[in-house]
Design an enzyme around this catalytic site. Structure first.
Site, PDB file in Angstrom:
ATOM      1  CE  LYS A  54      -3.771  -2.503   2.163  1.00 19.62           C
ATOM      2  NZ  LYS A  54      -4.465  -2.902   3.397  1.00 19.62           N
ATOM      3  CD  GLN A  98      -3.251  -4.510   6.495  1.00 20.69           C
ATOM      4  OE1 GLN A  98      -3.135  -3.528   5.771  1.00 20.69           O
ATOM      5  NE2 GLN A  98      -3.946  -5.577   6.135  1.00 20.69           N
ATOM      6  CG  ASP A 121      -9.558  -0.064   4.786  1.00 19.68           C
ATOM      7  OD1 ASP A 121      -9.242  -0.286   3.603  1.00 19.68           O
ATOM      8  OD2 ASP A 121      -8.784  -0.256   5.747  1.00 19.68           O
TER       9      ASP A 121
END
Ligand code: NDP
Length: 291
Positions: A54, A98, A121
């Protein structure tokens, strides 16, 4: 019939290239770069790889990234404190925690604490609600990636029967929402599909999967979807990423199914690449939304 291979790697590269110019415009107009804060708790090797990928993508498109590490022994309160700090930081536009978090940390409380404006997200209940009501701020990364693949290969979704195997909050459920949406949010196509969602309590799974025009597998079981579960000519999208002794494989038995599907995504090189690209798109959107 041998299926067209839907090249997620190429589409992701195209999207990242498009973002380079858009990010440069943002920087020129605002004097600051979109910034993503990635929070990594503990030392899970798979999470390390995901976060590294990422951050590499950030670098590629001109987005600033910050890595914030906490030890595996960190508590829910430690993480809440860090998230609160990032929420207040005007130089941070997107926050990514994460997953999975170590046992003992209340993941839901952490994800709920992220500002909905910085929730790249799209896990925050407010953003999930907005998605359900056809008025999202950003689109969830993996489901959006699936739509992008179909869109860019000009595979029509409208009026089709889409069967999704898997109902997780990250993939199956939000993808079902996007597939059935009436409008065309944020540049994606208006899907207008008829959607069936299957899960581990679905009897006669094969009856459903064989009824699909577009079959999406998001199960987490290597090669679970076999050729006999697929009607000839189906478009097959494999979201699965399973680490096996033979390497990374999807939820679909690729070698078998490619012989009867009309199109199929490979693993690796399929949806996974798109997830990261759509995260970059969301970070830029989040920065634009916070101007
Ligand atoms: P989850 O484990 O959260 O969900 C799996 C879903 O599959 C559940 O809804 C489960 O049903 C269903 N399921 C399990 N077994 C069966 C079965 N035998 N028949 C029918 N349904 C079944 O996984 P995720 O959604 O998070 O991930 C799914 C896969 O996608 C994984 O391989 C993951 O690694 C991958 N993934 C890939 C991403 C990418 O970027 N490409 C991003 C995110 C995930 P039930 O709800 O009843 O338990």
């Amino acid at each position: 019939m041998t299926a067209t291979i839907l090249d997620g790697k190429k589409i992701a590269a195209d999207i990242l290239n498009e973002l380079v110019d858009e990010v440069a415009d943002f920087i020129q107009n605002n004097g600051t770069a979109p910034t993503l804060a990635a929070v990594l708790v503990g030392e899970d090797p798979a999470s390390e790889v995901y976060v590294r990928n990422k951050r590499k993508a950030c670098e590629q498109v001109g987005i600033d990234s910050r890595l914030l590490r906490l030890p595996a022994t960190a508590s829910t309160d430690d993480l809440l404190e860090l998230v609160a700090k990032l929420n207040k930081d005007h130089e941070v536009h997107g926050i990514l925690v994460q997953l999975p978090l170590p046992d003992g940390i209340d993941s839901k409380r952490i994800l709920d604490a992220i500002s909905p404006w910085k929730d790249v997200d799209v896990f925050h209940p407010e953003n999930v609600g907005r998605l359900c009501q056809d008025r999202p701020r950003m689109l969830p990364c993996t489901p959006h990636g699936v739509l992008q693949i179909l869109d860019r290969y000009r595979i029509p979704v409208q009026g089709k029967h889409v069967v999704i195997v898997g109902r997780s909050d990250i993939v199956g459920k939000p993808l079902a929402m996007l597939m059935m949406q009436r409008h065309s949010p944020l540049g994606s196509q208006a899907a207008n599909a008829t959607v069936t969602v299957c899960h581990s309590h679905t009897p006669d799974l094969m009856v459903h999967t064989r009824g699909a025009d577009i079959l999406v597998a998001a199960i987490g079981k290597p090669k679970y979807i076999t050729a006999q579960m697929v009607k000839p000519g189906t478009v097959v999208v494999d979201v699965g990423i399973n680490r096996t002794e033979a390497g990374i494989v999807g939820d679909v038995d690729f070698d078998q199914v490619r012989e009867i599907a009309s199109a199929i995504t490979p693993v690796p090189g399929g949806v996974g690449r798109l997830t990261v690209a759509m995260l970059m798109r969301n970070t830029l959107l989040a920065a634009q939304n916070q101007l």
